[in-house]
Scaffold this motif. Sequence first.
Motif, PDB file in Angstrom:
ATOM      1  N   ASN A 116      -9.971   7.791   4.391  1.00  0.00           N
ATOM      2  CA  ASN A 116      -9.638   6.188   4.807  1.00  0.00           C
ATOM      3  C   ASN A 116      -8.264   5.695   4.609  1.00  0.00           C
ATOM      4  OD1 ASN A 116     -12.376   5.274   5.991  1.00  0.00           O
ATOM      5  ND2 ASN A 116     -13.036   6.460   4.148  1.00  0.00           N
ATOM      6  N   ALA A 117      -7.720   6.141   3.563  1.00  0.00           N
ATOM      7  CA  ALA A 117      -6.358   5.943   3.249  1.00  0.00           C
ATOM      8  C   ALA A 117      -5.225   6.701   3.385  1.00  0.00           C
ATOM      9  CB  ALA A 117      -6.296   5.288   1.562  1.00  0.00           C
ATOM     10  N   MET A 128     -22.734   7.027  -2.972  1.00  0.00           N
ATOM     11  CA  MET A 128     -22.106   8.096  -2.226  1.00  0.00           C
ATOM     12  C   MET A 128     -22.145   9.524  -3.029  1.00  0.00           C
ATOM     13  SD  MET A 128     -18.402   6.722  -0.938  1.00  0.00           S
ATOM     14  CE  MET A 128     -18.192   5.254   0.025  1.00  0.00           C
ATOM     15  N   PHE A 148     -18.476   5.316  -6.870  1.00  0.00           N
ATOM     16  CA  PHE A 148     -19.369   4.731  -5.949  1.00  0.00           C
ATOM     17  C   PHE A 148     -20.631   5.253  -5.788  1.00  0.00           C
ATOM     18  CE2 PHE A 148     -14.917   4.800  -3.986  1.00  0.00           C
ATOM     19  CZ  PHE A 148     -14.443   3.498  -4.626  1.00  0.00           C
ATOM     20  N   ARG A 176       0.793  -1.003   0.091  1.00  0.00           N
ATOM     21  CA  ARG A 176      -0.059   0.097  -0.035  1.00  0.00           C
ATOM     22  C   ARG A 176       0.878   1.284   0.166  1.00  0.00           C
ATOM     23  NH1 ARG A 176      -3.540   0.481   4.257  1.00  0.00           N
ATOM     24  NH2 ARG A 176      -4.695   1.926   3.197  1.00  0.00           N
ATOM     25  N   GLN A 177       1.959   1.108   0.652  1.00  0.00           N
ATOM     26  CA  GLN A 177       3.032   2.161   0.359  1.00  0.00           C
ATOM     27  C   GLN A 177       3.432   2.669  -0.792  1.00  0.00           C
ATOM     28  OE1 GLN A 177       6.152   1.667   3.299  1.00  0.00           O
ATOM     29  NE2 GLN A 177       7.508   3.216   1.780  1.00  0.00           N
ATOM     30  N   GLY A 201       0.330   3.871  -2.927  1.00  0.00           N
ATOM     31  CA  GLY A 201      -0.085   5.197  -2.686  1.00  0.00           C
ATOM     32  C   GLY A 201       0.628   6.093  -3.625  1.00  0.00           C
ATOM     33  N   MET A 215      -5.943  11.782  -4.001  1.00  0.00           N
ATOM     34  CA  MET A 215      -4.793  11.079  -3.298  1.00  0.00           C
ATOM     35  C   MET A 215      -3.702  11.556  -3.558  1.00  0.00           C
ATOM     36  SD  MET A 215      -6.614   8.621  -2.127  1.00  0.00           S
ATOM     37  CE  MET A 215      -5.567   7.478  -1.677  1.00  0.00           C
ATOM     38  N   LEU A 270     -13.387   9.792  -0.038  1.00  0.00           N
ATOM     39  CA  LEU A 270     -13.456   8.567   0.613  1.00  0.00           C
ATOM     40  C   LEU A 270     -11.668   8.105   0.587  1.00  0.00           C
ATOM     41  CD1 LEU A 270     -15.021   5.893   1.530  1.00  0.00           C
ATOM     42  CD2 LEU A 270     -14.324   5.096  -0.804  1.00  0.00           C
ATOM     43  N   GLY A 271     -10.923   8.233  -0.237  1.00  0.00           N
ATOM     44  CA  GLY A 271      -9.554   7.980   0.040  1.00  0.00           C
ATOM     45  C   GLY A 271      -8.905   8.725   0.839  1.00  0.00           C
ATOM     46  N   ARG A 320     -11.380  12.472  -8.019  1.00  0.00           N
ATOM     47  CA  ARG A 320     -11.203  11.513  -6.802  1.00  0.00           C
ATOM     48  C   ARG A 320      -9.742  10.995  -7.004  1.00  0.00           C
ATOM     49  NH1 ARG A 320     -14.923   6.032  -7.032  1.00  0.00           N
ATOM     50  NH2 ARG A 320     -13.452   5.697  -8.612  1.00  0.00           N
ATOM     51  N   ALA A 321      -9.294  10.828  -7.965  1.00  0.00           N
ATOM     52  CA  ALA A 321      -7.960  10.351  -8.045  1.00  0.00           C
ATOM     53  C   ALA A 321      -6.931  10.977  -7.732  1.00  0.00           C
ATOM     54  CB  ALA A 321      -7.634   9.872  -9.366  1.00  0.00           C
TER      55      ALA A 321
END
Lengths: 281, 217, 220
Positions: free
Chosen positions: A142-143, A130, A127, A111-112, A115, A191, A138-139, A187-188
Motif C-alpha cells: 500500500n505504500a 491481520m 495489526f 511521505r517521500q 519513507g 519497507m 501491508l506497507g 514488518r518494519a
Amino acid sequence: MTGARSSTPGGVPVPIDMAPTTAAAGVTAVRFRSVHKSFGAVRVLRGIDLEVPTGQRLAIIGPSGSGKTTILRLAMTLERPDSGTIEIEGELLGQKRVGDRLVPDDERHLRQVRGKIGMVFQHFNLFPHMTALQNVMLGPVNALGLTRAEARTRGLELLHVVGLEDKADVHPRKLSGGQQQRVAIARALAMRPRIMLFDEVTSALDPELVGEVLTVIRNLAHETAMTMLIVTHEMKFAADISDRVIFMDEGVIVEDAPSSVLFTNPAHERTRAFLRAVLER
Amino acid sequence: MTFDVDYAIRILPTLLNATVVTFQATIWGMTFAVVGGLVLAILRMSRFRPVSATAGFYIEFIRSTPLLTQLFFLFYILPLYGLALSAFVTGVLALGLHYSSYTAEVYRAGITGVPRGQWEAATTLNLGPLQTWRLIILPQAIPPVIPALGNYLVSMFKDTPLLATITVLELLGTALTEAGLSFRYLEPITIVGAIFLALSLPSALLVRGLERRFATR
Amino acid sequence: MSSPLDLLPQLLAGAAVTVQLTLLGAVVAAFFSLVAGLARLSSNRAVRAIAAVYVEIFRGTSAIVQIFFFFYVLPITGLSLPAFLTGVFALGINVGAYGSEVVRAAILNVDRGQRDAAVALNLTRAATMRLVILPQALVAMLPPFGNLLIELLKGTSLVSLITITELTFAGKLLLRAEGRRDEIYVLVLLLYFVMALPITWSVRWAERRLSRGLHLGRTG
C-alpha cells in the motif's frame, strides 16, 4: 559501512537485496537542530542538537521521562516539534521552507522523506486483524506499490530472517510477545528503511523472551549497514551494539560519547549515578 | 409558503404554555421510573430464580417493544378492566413503566459495581437484608449511575410528544391542534422542534458535565 | 372467529411493512452514521461543524417531531416523497445521528499505537483509515449498532402516525373493525418482541465474543 555483507558467522543470512541501499558514507542521516517539545506544561525536550552519521548505531539511554522516546517519535513524524528542525539525509522532515519561513510540509513530500525511516515500537503495535504475513505485506503493497506476489515473497523472506516463517498465517494474538516483536521487526524491514528506530523494543516483554528479540537486532546490525537509533534500558545490549551512546536527562543530552567510553568511563556525575542505579538492579 | 413570523409569534405563548404539560409529564414519569427501576433492579437480582427470571423477561420485553404501542395498549386496554384513567395519567404511567426497564439496568450496573466485600462486611455486622441495601449497598451504587439516569431523563423528555397521540395536549399535541385550525404546519412544528432543541441541548451538556465529574472520582 | 390467531394474517402483513421499514431505515442510518461519524473526525473545521450540527439537532429533538416535520413541512418546500420513503428517511437520519457517535467513539477507541504503526509504514491517511482503523473499529461498533437497530425497529411504530400501515397501525385498524382490544394489542406487542429477539441474541453473542478479546468471523 557501505553495502551489506551477506552473512556473518552465527548470524542469520540476510538476502542482499533486503539491505537498504545506503547513501554515501559520511552523509548525516538524522539531524536535530535545537528541537523543543512540550506536552502541556511538561517540557519533554529542551533544545536537542543531534547529528547521526549514516550507518551509525546510536544508543539513547536515560531515566524514564527523560525524552528518549520523544526523539524517536519526532523522527518518525508521530509528533511535531514545537520549535527547531529535523532533517533526514539533508531534507527537512515535516516542514518546508517558504521564503524564510517554515511551514508544514505537503503530504506527498512528507511521505517521500518519511519513507526512509522505519520504526519498531515498545508495544509491537501489530495489526490484530491481520496475520503475521499480512502485517508484513501491508506497507509494501500500500505504500511502496509492490504487487501482492512481490510483497509476499519479500514478507516470507523477512519472516525467515526473524525465524518465524512457520507463523506466516497466524494472527498476532496467537504469538508470544517475543514472536510478535520479531514480526514487527520484519514488518518494519519490509519497507527497506535506511534509518531504523527501535523504541524500547524489549520493555514490554517477559524476561525470558528478551533474548530472542535482541538476537534478531544484533544480527541485523551485523548484516546490514542501516543507521539505527536505539532507545533501550538493556545496558549490556546497548554497549554491545552501539558505536555511540547519548545519555539524556530532563529533556537534554547530558553526555554524548563513544559507547566504549561512556559505559566504562562516564564523564558526568548524572551519567555515573544513572548507570550505577540500573546496573545495581 | 414561507415562514410566517407574525403567525409564529401569535402561537408562541400557547405553545410555551403547553410545555408546562410536557414538563409535568416528564417529571412524574421520571419519578415513577426512578423508583420503579430500583424495585425492578432488586427483583432482577433476587436469588429466588422465578422472581429474577420474571423480572428479567419483563425488562427485556418492555425494552424491545415500542413505547407508542405500549401507550396505545394502556390507553385502550385499561378501561376494559375498569381502570378509567385520564389520558395524562395513562401517558405518565406508560413513560414510567417503559423507562423503569431502562433505569433498572442502570441500577443493576451500579449495584454490581459495589465490591463483594461490602456485602460480606454487612453480614459480619449482622445487618438484615433491608438494612444492608439501605445503609451499605445503595448509598454506594446510586451516585455513580446518576449521569446515566440523567441521560434517560433527557430521553424521556424527548419522548413526551408521543402523549399527543392519546389526546394529551402537551407541546406537540397543542402544535398539531393549532396546525389543524390554521392549516399551517411549518411554524408550529418548527417551533416545537426549536423548543425541544433549546431545552435538551443544555440538559445534555449538563449530563456530560455530570459524567465528567463522576468519572474523575 | 374466537381464536386470537385469526387476527394474525392482517397483523403479519403489518409486521412485514415494519421489517421493510427497519431494514431500509438501517441502510440509511448506516450511511449517515459512517459519513457523519467520519466527518466529525475530519481535519477540516467546516466539515466537523456541519456534522456536529446535524448530530445535535437530530439527537436534541424528538424522532416523532422530526417525522412530522419531514411529513408536513418538507412537502411545502417542494420536497415531496411518498409517506413510506418519508418514514424510511426520517427514521434513518434520526438513528444515523446516534450511530455517528458510535462510529466516532469506535474509531477513537482504536489504540493509538495502531495509527503510529500505520505512519511508520508510510500509509496515507485514507489507507490508514481503510486498512487499519476501520476494520478494527467496525467490530467494536457491532453491539451498539445492534442496540440502535432495536431502537430503529421500535421507532418504526412512529410512522403509523403518518398513514403507513405498519404493525402498530395495522393493530389500530383491526381494533376499529373487530373490537377485541386486549387480544390485538398483546399480539402486536408480542410480534415486536419476536422481531427484536434475533437482534438481541446477536448483540449478546457479539458482546460475549468481544469481551473474550476475539475478533468476529475469525477462528484462527
